[in-house]
Design a protein around this motif. Sequence first.
Motif, short mmCIF file in Angstrom:
data_model
loop_
_atom_site.label_atom_id
_atom_site.label_comp_id
_atom_site.label_asym_id
_atom_site.label_seq_id
_atom_site.Cartn_x
_atom_site.Cartn_y
_atom_site.Cartn_z
N UNK A 1 53.59 39.53 48.74
CA UNK A 1 52.28 38.90 48.70
C UNK A 1 51.24 39.92 49.14
N UNK A 2 49.98 39.55 49.00
CA UNK A 2 48.90 40.48 49.34
C UNK A 2 48.02 39.87 50.42
N UNK A 3 47.60 40.72 51.34
CA UNK A 3 46.63 40.32 52.36
C UNK A 3 45.34 41.10 52.10
N UNK A 4 44.21 40.42 52.23
CA UNK A 4 42.92 41.05 51.94
C UNK A 4 41.92 40.66 53.03
N UNK A 5 41.12 41.65 53.44
CA UNK A 5 40.14 41.43 54.51
C UNK A 5 38.81 42.07 54.13
N UNK A 6 37.74 41.28 53.93
CA UNK A 6 36.42 41.87 53.68
C UNK A 6 35.95 42.66 54.90
N UNK A 7 35.30 43.79 54.63
CA UNK A 7 34.90 44.69 55.72
C UNK A 7 33.39 44.80 55.89
N UNK A 8 32.60 44.30 54.93
CA UNK A 8 31.15 44.41 55.08
C UNK A 8 30.48 43.11 54.65
N UNK A 9 29.16 43.07 54.80
CA UNK A 9 28.41 41.84 54.53
C UNK A 9 28.24 41.58 53.04
N UNK A 10 28.54 42.54 52.20
CA UNK A 10 28.39 42.36 50.76
C UNK A 10 29.61 41.71 50.13
N UNK A 11 30.77 41.93 50.72
CA UNK A 11 32.04 41.52 50.12
C UNK A 11 32.53 40.21 50.72
N UNK A 12 33.02 39.32 49.86
CA UNK A 12 33.56 38.05 50.33
C UNK A 12 34.71 37.62 49.43
N UNK A 13 35.46 36.63 49.88
CA UNK A 13 36.53 36.04 49.10
C UNK A 13 36.06 34.65 48.70
N UNK A 14 35.79 34.46 47.42
CA UNK A 14 35.20 33.21 46.93
C UNK A 14 36.27 32.31 46.31
N UNK A 15 36.30 31.04 46.74
CA UNK A 15 37.18 30.07 46.11
C UNK A 15 36.58 29.64 44.78
N UNK A 16 37.39 29.68 43.74
CA UNK A 16 36.93 29.35 42.39
C UNK A 16 37.76 28.20 41.85
N UNK A 17 37.12 27.11 41.41
CA UNK A 17 37.88 26.00 40.82
C UNK A 17 38.77 26.47 39.68
N UNK A 18 40.03 26.03 39.72
CA UNK A 18 40.98 26.40 38.69
C UNK A 18 41.89 27.55 39.06
N UNK A 19 41.60 28.24 40.15
CA UNK A 19 42.42 29.37 40.60
C UNK A 19 43.06 29.06 41.95
N UNK A 20 44.34 29.45 42.10
CA UNK A 20 45.05 29.23 43.36
C UNK A 20 44.68 30.27 44.41
N UNK A 21 44.24 31.46 43.97
CA UNK A 21 43.86 32.52 44.90
C UNK A 21 42.37 32.79 44.78
N UNK A 22 41.72 33.20 45.87
CA UNK A 22 40.28 33.48 45.81
C UNK A 22 39.97 34.71 44.98
N UNK A 23 38.69 34.91 44.70
CA UNK A 23 38.22 36.05 43.93
C UNK A 23 37.37 36.93 44.83
N UNK A 24 37.62 38.24 44.81
CA UNK A 24 36.81 39.18 45.57
C UNK A 24 35.44 39.26 44.90
N UNK A 25 34.40 38.95 45.66
CA UNK A 25 33.04 38.91 45.15
C UNK A 25 32.18 39.92 45.90
N UNK A 26 31.33 40.66 45.15
CA UNK A 26 30.38 41.56 45.79
C UNK A 26 30.92 42.92 46.15
N UNK A 27 32.12 43.27 45.70
CA UNK A 27 32.70 44.56 46.07
C UNK A 27 31.92 45.71 45.42
N UNK A 28 31.32 45.47 44.25
CA UNK A 28 30.51 46.46 43.55
C UNK A 28 29.11 45.90 43.34
N UNK A 29 28.13 46.74 43.06
CA UNK A 29 26.80 46.24 42.74
C UNK A 29 26.86 45.28 41.54
N UNK A 30 26.07 44.23 41.60
CA UNK A 30 26.00 43.24 40.51
C UNK A 30 27.32 42.51 40.28
#
Length: 230
Positions: free
Chosen positions: A185-214
């Motif tokens: 399995x994978x463990x993930x930890x956001x490190x800055x204020x731009x990056x987050x783990x977003x829960x998305x309807x229809x997916x069992x795992x969150x999506x990394x959001x904001x890791x890159x511009x736009x």
Amino acid sequence: MKAKRSRPPISIRDAGPQDIDTVIELATAADPEGAKDPTNFNDMRQALSRPPSGPLSHHRSLAILAEDRDGRPLGALLGGAPNWVYMHDGLDHPALRGPLISLLERIGNISAVAAHPDHRGRGVGTELVQHAARRFTRAGYGLLTLNFRTGLEDYYERLGFATMRTLNVHLGFGYTVGQQWEESRIAAKPLDRYTSLADVPGLDSPVVSGILPNSVLPKSAHFDGQSLRF
């Protein structure tokens, strides 16, 4: 009644060429099966043979040693870029050449954490992981990841990681890639204020959001069974 084992004082320093044999011994003790393939140490040998340089200990690689007050090795940690980024078919698109380079500077990965057999259960691994998180943060990374065997979910969650089966990363401009591992399995930890783990309807795992511009996911994001929709 067993006496409670005390935690030894731990200091952490960057590893160098003189530490190659020590790091291999620690890694072998932690994962004897993996150590049967000598090529598994090639990346580590190459990293440690290079002169120290930023932004991590050896440019984009991190190699650190935990020692007691007398300089005896207690454990080691190795990290750098996640291998899946180089191999993922979904990142071959010409439009992603720029984002791919940026992604290697934004997602850090811990590839190995090894504690000396005589010092397991005394916080050595925790100290190494926490130190690594601080180093990747200072170097400008937005996310720290690592793979682990099932059963360690609670441990990594106590260290501030989210644990999941699939790592989904939104790259912006309508591109999202997912990576899944069969035996871990994978463990993930956001490190800055731009990056987050977003829960998305229809997916069992969150999506990394904001890791890159736009690449911040809109609130309307949802998975329709085949792709991410906004």
